[in-house]
Design an enzyme around this catalytic site. Structure first.
Site, PDB file in Angstrom:
ATOM      1  N   HIS A  93      11.941  34.385 -42.136  1.00  0.00           N
ATOM      2  CA  HIS A  93      11.333  33.404 -41.247  1.00  0.00           C
ATOM      3  C   HIS A  93       9.816  33.319 -41.453  1.00  0.00           C
ATOM      4  O   HIS A  93       9.244  32.237 -41.482  1.00  0.00           O
ATOM      5  CB  HIS A  93      11.650  33.812 -39.800  1.00  0.00           C
ATOM      6  N   SER A 151      11.923  24.441 -36.842  1.00  0.00           N
ATOM      7  CA  SER A 151      13.264  24.673 -36.303  1.00  0.00           C
ATOM      8  C   SER A 151      13.217  25.701 -35.185  1.00  0.00           C
ATOM      9  O   SER A 151      12.384  26.611 -35.200  1.00  0.00           O
ATOM     10  CB  SER A 151      14.168  25.188 -37.416  1.00  0.00           C
ATOM     11  N   HIS A 152      14.085  25.545 -34.221  1.00  0.00           N
ATOM     12  CA  HIS A 152      14.315  26.596 -33.228  1.00  0.00           C
ATOM     13  C   HIS A 152      15.824  26.706 -33.008  1.00  0.00           C
ATOM     14  O   HIS A 152      16.314  26.714 -31.890  1.00  0.00           O
ATOM     15  CB  HIS A 152      13.564  26.307 -31.929  1.00  0.00           C
ATOM     16  N   SER A 203       5.976  36.658 -26.871  1.00  0.00           N
ATOM     17  CA  SER A 203       5.670  35.993 -25.614  1.00  0.00           C
ATOM     18  C   SER A 203       4.971  34.672 -25.913  1.00  0.00           C
ATOM     19  O   SER A 203       4.146  34.577 -26.821  1.00  0.00           O
ATOM     20  CB  SER A 203       4.761  36.870 -24.746  1.00  0.00           C
ATOM     21  N   GLY A 256       5.660  22.006 -43.447  1.00  0.00           N
ATOM     22  CA  GLY A 256       7.034  21.956 -42.964  1.00  0.00           C
ATOM     23  C   GLY A 256       7.548  23.340 -42.676  1.00  0.00           C
ATOM     24  O   GLY A 256       6.778  24.274 -42.427  1.00  0.00           O
TER      25      GLY A 256
END
Lengths: 82, 749
Positions: free
Chosen positions: B55, B103-104, B323, B547
């Site tokens: 990631h 993205s999530h 957080s 991106g």
């Protein structure tokens, strides 16, 4: 008649923005020394007849599926009048 | 409680560490040893493991993503390119815009509301950290079948999360996509795009410059969000009681984010900031190592100064916490009081946690003990790079050979009418207003176009009316049949959607959603899609500005359809001159621009027949460019009064959308030269439907002739509430009912 109380609270480690907002408002309205506010949901459920084990199990399941979001919340289930 | 310090790491080289549980491979762990000349402390291990994750490090995609830079078209518009938090483009008059999509996906599957909400929060902070004021968001979404039980769980939560966070934050949601396919059933795609605007002189970068400058952490307090993985380390260094399982769900607070935006823009505009970085994935680990690596090369941090929401957090957890609503700024010592005062004004907590050094090391202390001492580049930028094997799957030939030609085709007027109606009411082509109505599309008062228009458009300059249009698109079925062509078709559709509004396409962002990079077939899809996109951008003359890559989108061993979502941003001098998607005046003439071929591979019609095979529509980017020129010139010269992209579902679907948008119908005649079903439902690219005043025909023909764009008159706008295609037709009431009912019906209750 049976009465069941379900209390739903965010898990302790989960951020509670609404609780924080209430905490801030309490301070602004003159209450000093508030160190934490956590906000939750309180359900009072009344049932006909006694709470047999089947219905108790169903309530326990639905408290996890409908009344709370187990990913971020815990619930406690208390039978008041059995 | 014992803290694993650098001294302790040196004196106890043989302690076994849970690197595998943190996702590090044997050779990666060995490399950390080599870099440090000793075993890492548990805090260092936490930092490396998260920063070297797929990631954060792009370790599988890096070698391919280089193509975007190597094939970058010549352009003066790009002010900041790939590598920063978001790319920045010049839109003229001293204005710049920055935009990016991320993205999530996985967090949104676990906890749809918070996952989607924090997806918006994260991308907004990326835009903010460039110095821009966020002005709009949009969300490309993909779910399993509309009637699947899990869709009823995930979709409403995701939509409510996007709406809840975005609406509270006061940002209009101006578009996006909602697409259904069985491949997304166990792995929905929740992508979020944000656009921000700023003056050229306000651009800021993420670097820690100036020895002696202070590192300030401000915003929300640090809690146990998103650190599920590191609890392995916590349990190593903590007693049993401290190692309670930490939640990995991050909870967003949009009101805090709003304060963070205003405080950040104020300190930036006051000239108080030397460098700035948002905190997203990998939290403090990422912000400190990237800032140091981009700046003087050194930084010292007193980690115990970080303000905590949960005082029991271990240093490893603080370093990894995700957080939300936090930022990190580099501030000169003589300006720190001003900085802190401005944060206080916005009720944003801020604390100095470190300073910039020229030591070449990132050092972190915890209550006076050194727990991290690393070269920051090795954490932030010199992570592992994989040349993953990739190979065209052996099944690809069979997939392409199984074309839609074998499907029974509608041929009579009744059959074609029924096919069009089935498309109009299919999950993918049905009205998405149930979703978009939950978003505030008009807050801030600058929204010019929003769903269901082809692009979202917002005004940037309230005096001149200069604005931007943004669209996101991808047909994953096309990408499955041919990832190279599929990525180019996504680019072409997005480019066209911007062009039909009268805006000139300027720049590209992308969110590349794929399965596991460890599968050579998936890696081939990825490599082909990147190559297709890079070649396509070069040919269209618009650069990729940045991106995001999202791998491991799969259920079990089954990967999602390869889904390279492409966002194109365009600029328009005066938003009052935009082209709307539908007609307004009876008697106007309707034209189809572009060639219609018999192309049903990967089409919506084939999808409704349960078929996926063959090859996608032909890509002709030269033709797309010519079409764009006609659409933009025709808009500026006032010839074109309405324009709508022709893509999913074909010409008939496009006309239905126009009629429903307008509320009046049209008489369309199917040209004799084309098979009626092909005319109605083929998905050939490089086409648009436009509307002109009848006396503008010669001007239109001249425009099309100049750019060699095929043009054909296909109908006339009427005053009736009917859309007719010669031998068959539809009352608009029927179309509206069929088009608008599927989504609410599936999700009600």
């Amino acid at each position: 008649m049976a009465r069941v109380i379900v209390d739903v609270m965010l898990k302790p480690e989960i951020l509670d923005p609404q609780g924080r907002a209430v905490q801030g408002a309490l301070g602004r309205l003159g209450l000093e020394g508030v160190t934490s506010v956590r906000q939750g949901k309180h359900f009072v459920i009344e049932l006909d007849g006694d709470l047999d084990s089947d219905r108790a199990a169903a309530l326990d399941r639905l408290a996890g599926e409908l009344l709370s979001n187990p990913v971020i919340e815990d619930f406690t289930l208390t039978v008041v009048d059995a | 409680m014992t803290i694993d310090t650098v001294d302790r790491a040196e004196s106890s080289p043989d302690v076994s560490q849970p690197y595998a549980d943190l996702g590090l491979k044997d050779d990666e762990y060995a490399r950390i040893h080599e870099i440090l000349g000793r075993r890492p402390t548990s805090s260092e291990l936490a930092m490396y493991s998260v920063m070297w994750s797929e990631h954060c490090s792009y370790k599988s995609s890096k070698v391919h993503l280089r193509l975007f830079g190597e094939k970058k078209p010549e352009t003066d518009a790009l002010l900041v390119g790939i590598g920063e938090n978001a790319g920045v483009v010049d839109i003229g008059d001293g204005w710049a815009v920055t935009f990016k999509v991320e993205s999530h996906n996985h967090p949104s599957y676990v906890e749809p509301y918070q996952g989607a909400a924090t997806g918006i929060g994260g991308i907004v902070r990326d835009i903010l950290s460039m110095g821009a004021r966020p002005i709009a968001v949009m969300d490309p979404l993909r779910f399993g079948p509309l009637d699947a039980p899990d869709t009823a769980r995930v979709l409403p939560g995701v939509v409510a999360g996007i709406g809840g966070y975005g609406n509270c934050l006061g940002l209009p949601n101006i578009g996006g996509e909602v697409i259904f396919d069985p491949s997304y059933a166990g792995n929905p795609l929740v992508n979020a795009l944000c656009v921000g605007a700023m003056r050229h002189e306000d651009i800021h970068l993420a670097s820690a410059k100036g020895v002696g400058n202070l590192v300030v952490l401000y915003g929300a307090r640090t809690g146990g969000d998103g650190i599920g993985g590191v609890s392995v380390l916590a349990s190593e260094t903590f007693d049993a009681e401290g190692s309670a399982k930490r939640p990995s769900v991050q909870v967003g607070d949009p009101f805090m984010e709003k304060l963070l935006i205003e405080a950040t823009l104020e300190v930036l505009h006051a000239g108080l900031v030397e460098g700035i970085q948002d905190l997203g994935g990998a939290g403090i680990s990422c912000a400190t190592s990237e800032l140091a690596s981009n700046g003087e090369g050194g930084m010292h941090v007193w980690l115990d100064r970080v303000l905590l929401r949960d005082p029991t957090l271990s240093p490893e957890e603080i370093l990894m916490s995700e957080s939300q609503e936090r930022m990190c700024a580099i501030v000169r010592p003589d300006r720190i009081n001003d900085f802190l005062a401005r944060c206080a004004k916005w009720e944003v907590e801020a604390v100095v946690i470190g300073e910039v050094t020229d030591s070449g090391r990132l050092t972190i202390d915890w209550h006076g003990e050194r727990i991290v001492d690393v070269p920051p580049r090795t954490v932030a930028h010199e992570g592992p790079v994989y040349q993953r094997p990739f190979a065209r799957p052996s099944s690809q030939d069979a997939l392409q050979a199984d074309g839609p030609g074998r499907l029974a085709r509608p041929s009579t007027p009744e059959e074609i009418r029924a096919a069009v109606l089935a498309l109009v009411g299919s999950a993918n082509l049905a009205s998405k207003s149930w979703v978009t109505s939950q978003y505030d599309r008009y807050v801030l008062g600058n929204t010019v176009l929003a769903q269901p228009e082809d692009s979202g458009m917002v005004r940037v300059d309230e005096v001149t009316g200069r604005g931007v249009a943004v669209s996101t698109d991808c047909n994953g079925r096309f990408a499955k049949l041919d990832p190279y062509a599929g990525a180019q078709l996504a680019l072409a559709e997005s480019y066209r959607n911007v062009s039909v509004t009268g805006a000139t396409p300027l720049a590209v962002t992308n969110c590349l959603n794929f399965g596991s990079p460890e599968d050579p077939g998936v890696m081939w899809q990825f490599a082909e899609a990147v190559r297709g996109l890079a070649d396509g951008c070069l040919e269209l003359g618009i650069p990729v500005t940045g991106g995001n890559v999202s791998f491991y989108n799969q259920t079990g061993d089954v990967a999602i359809l390869p889904t390279p979502v492409v966002g194109v941003l365009g600029v328009i001098d005066d938003v009052t001159r935009r082209t709307p998607m539908s007609w307004r005046n009876a008697g106007d003439s309707i034209y189809l621009l572009g060639d219609t071929r018999d192309e049903f591979g990967g089409s919506e019609w084939a999808h409704l027949q349960g078929h996926l095979g063959g090859v996608p529509p032909r890509v002709d980017l030269g033709q797309e460019r010519a079409l764009s020129r006609v659409l933009v010139d025709g808009s500026q010269s006032g010839v074109i009064r309405a324009a709508h992209d022709v893509s999913d579902g074909g010409v008939a679907q496009a006309l239905v959308e126009m009629a429903l948008r307008s509320g009046t119908g049209a008489d369309v005649s199917i040209p004799e030269s084309i098979e009626p079903f092909v005319f109605c439902c083929s998905e050939s690219a490089a086409r648009a439907i436009i509307v002109i005043r009848p006396d503008q025909e010669s001007a239109l023909l001249a425009l099309c002739n100049d750019s060699a764009v095929p043009v054909m008159r296909i109908g006339t706008v009427t005053t009736d509430a009917h859309l007719t295609f010669g031998s068959f037709g539809f009352p608009l009431d029927e179309l509206r009912r069929v088009h608008e009912s599927p989504i609410p019906a599936a999700l009600a209750g």
